[in-house]
Design a protein around this motif. Structure first.
Motif, PDB file in Angstrom:
ATOM      1  N   GLU A 181       3.561  -2.776   2.253  1.00  0.00           N
ATOM      2  CA  GLU A 181       3.885  -3.114   0.873  1.00  0.00           C
ATOM      3  C   GLU A 181       2.893  -4.145   0.369  1.00  0.00           C
ATOM      4  N   TYR A 241       7.948 -10.131  -5.454  1.00  0.00           N
ATOM      5  CA  TYR A 241       8.164  -8.747  -5.854  1.00  0.00           C
ATOM      6  C   TYR A 241       7.314  -7.910  -4.918  1.00  0.00           C
ATOM      7  N   ILE A 264       5.848  -3.845  -3.867  1.00  0.00           N
ATOM      8  CA  ILE A 264       5.633  -2.452  -4.219  1.00  0.00           C
ATOM      9  C   ILE A 264       5.257  -1.720  -2.940  1.00  0.00           C
ATOM     10  N   ARG A 265       5.968  -0.661  -2.635  1.00  0.00           N
ATOM     11  CA  ARG A 265       5.675   0.123  -1.431  1.00  0.00           C
ATOM     12  C   ARG A 265       4.388   0.928  -1.607  1.00  0.00           C
ATOM     13  N   ARG A 266       3.804   1.313  -0.453  1.00  0.00           N
ATOM     14  CA  ARG A 266       2.506   1.994  -0.429  1.00  0.00           C
ATOM     15  C   ARG A 266       2.489   3.251  -1.306  1.00  0.00           C
ATOM     16  N   LYS A 267       3.518   4.086  -1.210  1.00  0.00           N
ATOM     17  CA  LYS A 267       3.558   5.335  -1.982  1.00  0.00           C
ATOM     18  C   LYS A 267       3.515   5.046  -3.486  1.00  0.00           C
ATOM     19  N   ASN A 268       4.331   4.104  -3.938  1.00  0.00           N
ATOM     20  CA  ASN A 268       4.351   3.750  -5.356  1.00  0.00           C
ATOM     21  C   ASN A 268       3.050   3.089  -5.787  1.00  0.00           C
ATOM     22  N   TRP A 269       2.485   2.259  -4.923  1.00  0.00           N
ATOM     23  CA  TRP A 269       1.210   1.593  -5.213  1.00  0.00           C
ATOM     24  C   TRP A 269       0.113   2.627  -5.470  1.00  0.00           C
ATOM     25  N   ASN A 273       0.448   5.744  -6.418  1.00  0.00           N
ATOM     26  CA  ASN A 273       0.709   6.460  -7.674  1.00  0.00           C
ATOM     27  C   ASN A 273       0.247   5.650  -8.881  1.00  0.00           C
ATOM     28  N   ILE A 274       0.516   4.367  -8.876  1.00  0.00           N
ATOM     29  CA  ILE A 274       0.115   3.491  -9.976  1.00  0.00           C
ATOM     30  C   ILE A 274      -1.407   3.420 -10.065  1.00  0.00           C
ATOM     31  N   ASP A 312      -2.931   6.554 -11.569  1.00  0.00           N
ATOM     32  CA  ASP A 312      -2.670   6.690 -13.006  1.00  0.00           C
ATOM     33  C   ASP A 312      -3.509   5.731 -13.851  1.00  0.00           C
TER      34      ASP A 312
END
Length: 97
Positions: free
Chosen positions: A11, A66, A68-73, A75-76, A79
Motif C-alpha cells: 500500500e 490514509y 491506497i492499495r496497490r490495485k487501486n493505485w 488504476n489511478i 487514468d
C-alpha cells in the motif's frame, strides 16, 4: 512506547499526523537516520517504480494515515498519466535524499 515496523508495502501510506523514522540494515543491525512527519508518503517509490525499497520504516508516535492499495493505485495512475509522472519525479527525488 510501542513501535510498529512498516515493512515492505503493498500500500501507499499518506501520513497526516505523527512521526516515523527511516533507516537501513547492515549485518542484522538497524540504523535509524532520518525522521519524517506529516505530509509525507510511505511506499510511493515502491508502487511507482515497482522496485523493492532498501529502507526500513518505524513509527515513533501514533501515525494517522490514509492508505491506497496497490490495485487501486495502479488504476489511478493509469487514468491520470501527468499526475503519475509528477509523483514519480517527487518520489525519486525523495528517494535520493
Amino acid at each position: 512506547m510501542i513501535c510498529y515496523e512498516l515493512d515492505e508495502c503493498l500500500e501507499v501510506y499518506f501520513v497526516m499526523e505523527g512521526k516515523y523514522n527511516v533507516g537501513y540494515q547492515i549485518n542484522n543491525t538497524k540504523f535509524w537516520r532520518r525522521q519524517f512527519g506529516h505530509s509525507t508518503c510511505i511506499g510511493g517509490f515502491q508502487m511507482s517504480f515497482m522496485k523493492k525499497y532498501m529502507f526500513h520504516h518505524k513509527a515513533r508516535t501514533m501515525l494517522k494515515c490514509y492508505a491506497i492499495r496497490r490495485k487501486n493505485w495502479m488504476n489511478i495512475m493509469e487514468d491520470f498519466p501527468k499526475f503519475n509522472n509528477a509523483l514519480k519525479v517527487t518520489f525519486f527525488n525523495n528517494y535520493l535524499r
